[in-house]
Every structure is written in structure tokens, then in C-alpha cells.
Design a protein around this motif. Structure first.
Motif, mmCIF file in Angstrom:
data_model
loop_
_atom_site.group_PDB
_atom_site.id
_atom_site.type_symbol
_atom_site.label_atom_id
_atom_site.label_comp_id
_atom_site.label_asym_id
_atom_site.label_seq_id
_atom_site.Cartn_x
_atom_site.Cartn_y
_atom_site.Cartn_z
ATOM 1 N N ALA A 201 0.376 -26.159 23.667
ATOM 2 C CA ALA A 201 -1.147 -26.280 23.430
ATOM 3 C C ALA A 201 -1.594 -27.301 24.478
ATOM 4 C CB ALA A 201 -1.542 -26.454 22.272
ATOM 5 N N GLU A 202 -0.724 -28.414 24.651
ATOM 6 C CA GLU A 202 -0.936 -29.557 25.619
ATOM 7 C C GLU A 202 -1.025 -28.746 27.157
ATOM 8 O OE1 GLU A 202 1.952 -32.296 25.146
ATOM 9 O OE2 GLU A 202 0.983 -33.002 23.114
ATOM 10 N N CYS A 203 0.007 -27.955 27.501
ATOM 11 C CA CYS A 203 0.016 -27.238 28.787
ATOM 12 C C CYS A 203 -1.379 -26.390 29.017
ATOM 13 C CB CYS A 203 1.192 -26.405 28.951
ATOM 14 S SG CYS A 203 2.784 -27.419 29.010
ATOM 15 N N ILE A 204 -1.795 -25.584 28.183
ATOM 16 C CA ILE A 204 -2.768 -24.776 28.060
ATOM 17 C C ILE A 204 -4.111 -25.782 28.361
ATOM 18 C CG2 ILE A 204 -4.294 -23.312 26.982
ATOM 19 C CD1 ILE A 204 -2.000 -22.064 25.625
ATOM 20 N N GLU A 205 -4.421 -26.961 27.496
ATOM 21 C CA GLU A 205 -5.276 -27.750 27.588
ATOM 22 C C GLU A 205 -5.407 -28.440 28.924
ATOM 23 O OE1 GLU A 205 -7.366 -31.499 25.217
ATOM 24 O OE2 GLU A 205 -5.340 -30.653 24.701
ATOM 25 N N ALA A 206 -4.114 -28.513 29.353
ATOM 26 C CA ALA A 206 -4.224 -29.494 30.830
ATOM 27 C C ALA A 206 -4.430 -28.334 31.856
ATOM 28 C CB ALA A 206 -2.833 -29.949 31.240
ATOM 29 N N ARG A 207 -4.002 -27.163 31.902
ATOM 30 C CA ARG A 207 -4.610 -26.087 32.735
ATOM 31 C C ARG A 207 -6.103 -25.996 32.701
ATOM 32 N NH1 ARG A 207 -3.082 -20.134 31.665
ATOM 33 N NH2 ARG A 207 -4.493 -20.704 30.274
ATOM 34 N N ASN A 208 -6.709 -25.939 31.674
ATOM 35 C CA ASN A 208 -8.085 -25.799 31.326
ATOM 36 C C ASN A 208 -8.909 -26.958 32.018
ATOM 37 O OD1 ASN A 208 -7.611 -23.268 30.308
ATOM 38 N ND2 ASN A 208 -7.951 -23.795 28.163
ATOM 39 N N ASP A 209 -8.591 -27.969 31.961
ATOM 40 C CA ASP A 209 -9.131 -29.176 32.220
ATOM 41 C C ASP A 209 -9.053 -29.580 33.740
ATOM 42 O OD1 ASP A 209 -9.682 -30.394 29.667
ATOM 43 O OD2 ASP A 209 -8.082 -31.267 29.323
ATOM 44 N N ALA A 213 -12.281 -29.535 36.093
ATOM 45 C CA ALA A 213 -12.551 -30.640 37.085
ATOM 46 C C ALA A 213 -12.721 -29.824 38.385
ATOM 47 C CB ALA A 213 -11.286 -31.491 37.047
ATOM 48 N N PHE A 214 -12.252 -28.871 38.747
ATOM 49 C CA PHE A 214 -12.313 -28.542 40.182
ATOM 50 C C PHE A 214 -13.846 -27.707 40.304
ATOM 51 C CE2 PHE A 214 -12.599 -24.163 42.206
ATOM 52 C CZ PHE A 214 -12.471 -24.400 43.515
ATOM 53 N N PHE A 215 -14.481 -27.283 39.251
ATOM 54 C CA PHE A 215 -15.549 -26.744 39.092
ATOM 55 C C PHE A 215 -16.660 -27.814 39.117
ATOM 56 C CE2 PHE A 215 -13.892 -22.717 37.839
ATOM 57 C CZ PHE A 215 -14.955 -21.688 38.667
ATOM 58 N N ALA A 216 -16.205 -28.912 38.308
ATOM 59 C CA ALA A 216 -17.430 -29.924 38.504
ATOM 60 C C ALA A 216 -17.171 -30.713 39.633
ATOM 61 C CB ALA A 216 -16.783 -31.228 37.313
ATOM 62 N N GLU A 217 -16.117 -30.909 40.536
ATOM 63 C CA GLU A 217 -16.237 -31.329 41.599
ATOM 64 C C GLU A 217 -17.017 -30.632 42.719
ATOM 65 O OE1 GLU A 217 -12.850 -33.471 44.876
ATOM 66 O OE2 GLU A 217 -12.572 -33.220 42.535
ATOM 67 N N ILE A 218 -16.964 -29.385 42.637
ATOM 68 C CA ILE A 218 -17.746 -28.786 43.480
ATOM 69 C C ILE A 218 -19.237 -28.895 43.210
ATOM 70 C CG2 ILE A 218 -18.646 -26.381 44.094
ATOM 71 C CD1 ILE A 218 -15.785 -25.427 43.728
ATOM 72 N N GLY A 219 -19.764 -28.819 41.767
ATOM 73 C CA GLY A 219 -20.939 -29.255 41.418
ATOM 74 C C GLY A 219 -21.577 -28.088 40.613
ATOM 75 N N VAL A 220 -20.526 -27.408 39.670
ATOM 76 C CA VAL A 220 -21.017 -26.176 39.292
ATOM 77 C C VAL A 220 -20.459 -26.411 37.794
ATOM 78 C CG1 VAL A 220 -20.691 -23.613 38.848
ATOM 79 C CG2 VAL A 220 -20.867 -24.869 41.004
ATOM 80 N N ARG A 221 -21.512 -26.171 37.001
ATOM 81 C CA ARG A 221 -21.022 -26.111 35.238
ATOM 82 C C ARG A 221 -19.994 -25.279 34.788
ATOM 83 N NH1 ARG A 221 -21.858 -29.814 31.433
ATOM 84 N NH2 ARG A 221 -24.196 -30.190 32.098
ATOM 85 N N PHE A 222 -18.840 -25.733 34.055
ATOM 86 C CA PHE A 222 -17.876 -25.171 33.664
ATOM 87 C C PHE A 222 -18.025 -24.964 32.176
ATOM 88 C CE2 PHE A 222 -14.057 -22.804 34.077
ATOM 89 C CZ PHE A 222 -13.128 -23.012 32.759
ATOM 90 N N ALA A 223 -18.143 -23.995 31.456
ATOM 91 C CA ALA A 223 -18.363 -23.934 30.066
ATOM 92 C C ALA A 223 -17.231 -24.747 29.044
ATOM 93 C CB ALA A 223 -18.028 -22.650 29.483
ATOM 94 N N LYS A 224 -17.681 -25.619 28.379
ATOM 95 C CA LYS A 224 -16.807 -26.260 27.480
ATOM 96 C C LYS A 224 -16.409 -25.597 26.119
ATOM 97 C CE LYS A 224 -17.955 -30.903 29.671
ATOM 98 N NZ LYS A 224 -18.547 -32.187 29.251
ATOM 99 N N ASP A 225 -15.531 -26.124 25.770
ATOM 100 C CA ASP A 225 -15.132 -25.641 24.249
ATOM 101 C C ASP A 225 -16.195 -25.950 23.357
ATOM 102 O OD1 ASP A 225 -14.102 -25.341 21.848
ATOM 103 O OD2 ASP A 225 -11.916 -26.029 22.321
ATOM 104 N N LYS A 226 -16.712 -24.783 22.512
ATOM 105 C CA LYS A 226 -17.908 -25.128 21.883
ATOM 106 C C LYS A 226 -17.688 -26.050 20.672
ATOM 107 C CE LYS A 226 -19.445 -20.425 22.502
ATOM 108 N NZ LYS A 226 -19.760 -19.029 21.840
ATOM 109 N N LYS A 227 -16.082 -26.287 20.381
ATOM 110 C CA LYS A 227 -15.955 -27.379 19.181
ATOM 111 C C LYS A 227 -16.366 -28.800 19.697
ATOM 112 C CE LYS A 227 -11.838 -25.857 18.807
ATOM 113 N NZ LYS A 227 -10.588 -25.652 18.335
ATOM 114 N N GLU A 228 -16.517 -29.156 21.273
ATOM 115 C CA GLU A 228 -16.609 -30.400 21.688
ATOM 116 C C GLU A 228 -18.205 -30.699 21.496
ATOM 117 O OE1 GLU A 228 -15.606 -31.023 25.683
ATOM 118 O OE2 GLU A 228 -13.773 -29.739 25.415
#
Length: 301
Positions: A201-209, A213-228
Motif C-alpha cells: 500500500a505504501e508503494c502504491i501511495e508513493a507512486r500516486n503521490d 506532484a508531476f501534474f502539480a509542477e506542470i500546473g494541472v489539477r490531478f484528482a485527489k483521493d475523495k477521502k482526503e
């Protein structure tokens, strides 16, 4: 099955998530996502928009020129011509197959298209994030395999090592492994593995994060976990960071489209693609809704 016609070599499975293969995959994937960020309209049929975006991402700029042989084209090239500024130029020199090529004057028979206000390409950023994603996927695969392995074995010679490796190969493919040789049992030292149920689960979360971060650095919204749960102040700060990046790239493309229309008499325009969500500034909202006044209650109450 149909897909087996294209995936007949089973050895590919073991190689697909080794670092070189995984890195190649993420380089191509992130590069393609960046190429699709913007949508150009009103371009001549001879100029596919990917020819513009590929050059902007790889080189940071390109030129649209009116070639004496090929007509209006997009080309990679170099800048020259003395001006009062070290990063502003008068001329664009290019070469391309089936074209006359040469040096052309910017603003007269050529228009410079820039990726950002500093002509920075996106390739260095793509490479950094592709490398991180490749390592994250390798860690994820190792964690999945290690979840099936309870022990690690230390051996004394190559023959015993081959037997142990054969055992592990069965485990890798999901089969049950067994040891038939008594001599092998006495020659192998068993080292117990300490497994953690949360590693996968930690590896999957790290990959998603990393991808987020890649999309955020470009400047595009990336969908977050709905539970957040994200409060308004965090959303506002996030939006400002996103606007800073994507709007610069959008601004430079719109500036180039305006110049293309003026120099070449076209009706070009550019917008962010629908598959990406641009963050527009919105009025600030309060984190707590004001309490409704009850009937007969004064303002002072």
C-alpha cells in the motif's frame, strides 16, 4: 487470445519492470501527456499540432516559418542576431527535409513559439519524474513478490544455488515450491524475512503521490483521493501554485498564435485541452458557514 499474438515472449514479463524498461515506459507516458496539454486551432493542414508541442517540450521553443519550397512549416532551429538583450534575437535559422531552410527574420517571415517565458523545455522535469516513477514501480513489484516469500536462503556452492533459484522461480510464477534433496536441506541456511503488510500500500501511495506532484509542477489539477479532507486555505494555496505554471505556458502560446495571425494572415488560437482541468481563480469562501439568525434574535445577540 488476441493479445497473445503481440505478447508471445514470456521473458518480457520479468524485464518489463526492470529499471531501463520501466524508465522508457514512463518517459513515453509523461511525454505524451504533456504533448496533449494544449489544443491548437486554425493551423494550416500541413502543420499537425503535435509538431509544435513536441518541439516546445523537447527544446523550449520552435519557429513557424514560410519556407520557399515547402510553404508554411514548423521547424526546430537556432536563434541569432544582435539586440540590446542577451536572450532576444532577430533571426531564426532552420533546416528540415524537403525544405529550402536557411535564416529567416522573426516577425517578417517567421514567428517564434516559446514554451515558457524563459524558453524552458519540459524534458528535464519529465526525466526526473519518470525516474522516480520507475523506481516506485520496481519497489511495488518487489513488495508484491516478497509478500509470497517467507524465507531467504544462504548457500555454499553454485549447484545448491541453482536449486534454490529454481525454487524461487516457482514462487515468482505463483506456484508452490518444494525441496526434494536431503543434502540440499542440510546445506541451506534459512534466514527468516520480516514482512510488512503495509509495504504494498505504501508503494502504491508513493507512486500516486509522485504522479500527482508531476501534474502539480506542470500546473494541472490531478484528482485527489475523495477521502482526503482539504480545507479552503489549502485549496487556495494549491490553486495559486497551479496557475503560476500552466498560465505561463498558455500565455506564451497565445502570444505566438496572435503573431502567427498577424504575420501569416491566419486565424490560429490555442487553449488548454478539455482532458486537463485549468484552475481558475475563484472567490474566497469561508471555512465555516455563518450561523443563521433565528426569528426575533437581534444582531447583537
Amino acid at each position: 487470445m488476441f493479445i497473445e499474438n503481440y505478447y508471445s515472449d514470456k521473458k518480457i514479463e520479468k524485464e518489463v519492470l526492470e529499471l531501463p524498461k520501466s524508465l522508457d515506459y514512463w518517459l513515453e507516458t509523461l511525454f505524451e501527456k504533456c504533448v496533449r496539454m494544449f489544443e491548437w486551432r486554425g493551423l494550416p493542414d500541413t502543420i499537425p499540432q503535435k509538431e509544435i508541442e513536441q518541439r516546445l517540450i523537447l527544446d523550449g521553443y520552435c519557429g513557424m516559418v514560410k519556407d520557399s519550397k515547402a510553404g508554411l512549416i514548423v521547424a526546430s532551429g537556432g536563434l541569432s542576431g544582435v539586440t540590446p538583450y542577451c536572450d532576444e534575437f532577430k533571426n531564426f535559422t532552420y533546416a528540415a527535409p524537403t525544405c529550402a531552410g536557411g535564416m529567416v527574420e522573426l516577425g517578417k517571415n517567421a514567428v517564434l513559439i516559446e514554451n515558457t517565458s524563459l524558453r524552458n523545455p519540459l524534458l528535464p522535469m519529465i526525466l526526473r519524474y519518470a525516474d522516480l516513477l520507475a523506481h516506485a514501480e520496481i519497489s511495488l513489484k518487489k513488495a508484491l513478490i516478497n509478500n509470497r516469500v517467507n524465507n531467504t536462503y544462504a548457500v555454499s556452492d553454485n549447484e545448491i544455488a541453482e536449486s534454490v533459484n529454481a525454487y524461487y522461480n516457482k514462487i515468482y510464477t505463483g506456484k508452490d515450491g518444494s525441496i526434494l534433496d536431503d543434502a540440499l536441506v542440510n546445506s541451506v541456511q534459512n534466514i527468516a524475512n520480516a514482512r510488512s503488510a503495509g509495504v504494498v500500500a505504501e508503494c502504491i501511495e508513493a507512486r500516486n503521490d509522485i504522479l500527482r506532484a508531476f501534474f502539480a509542477e506542470i500546473g494541472v489539477r490531478f484528482a485527489k483521493d475523495k477521502k482526503e479532507r482539504v480545507v479552503v486555505s489549502e485549496v487556495s494555496a494549491d490553486n495559486q501554485m497551479l496557475l503560476l505554471n500552466v498560465n505561463d505556458m498558455k500565455r506564451q502560446r497565445k502570444k505566438a498564435a496572435k503573431e502567427i495571425n498577424a504575420v501569416f494572415g491566419k486565424n490560429a488560437s490555442v487553449e488548454l485541452s478539455e482532458e486537463f482541468e485549468i484552475i481558475e481563480e475563484q472567490p474566497q469562501e469561508s471555512e465555516e458557514k455563518p450561523r443563521e439568525k433565528k426569528e426575533g434574535e437581534s444582531v447583537e445577540d
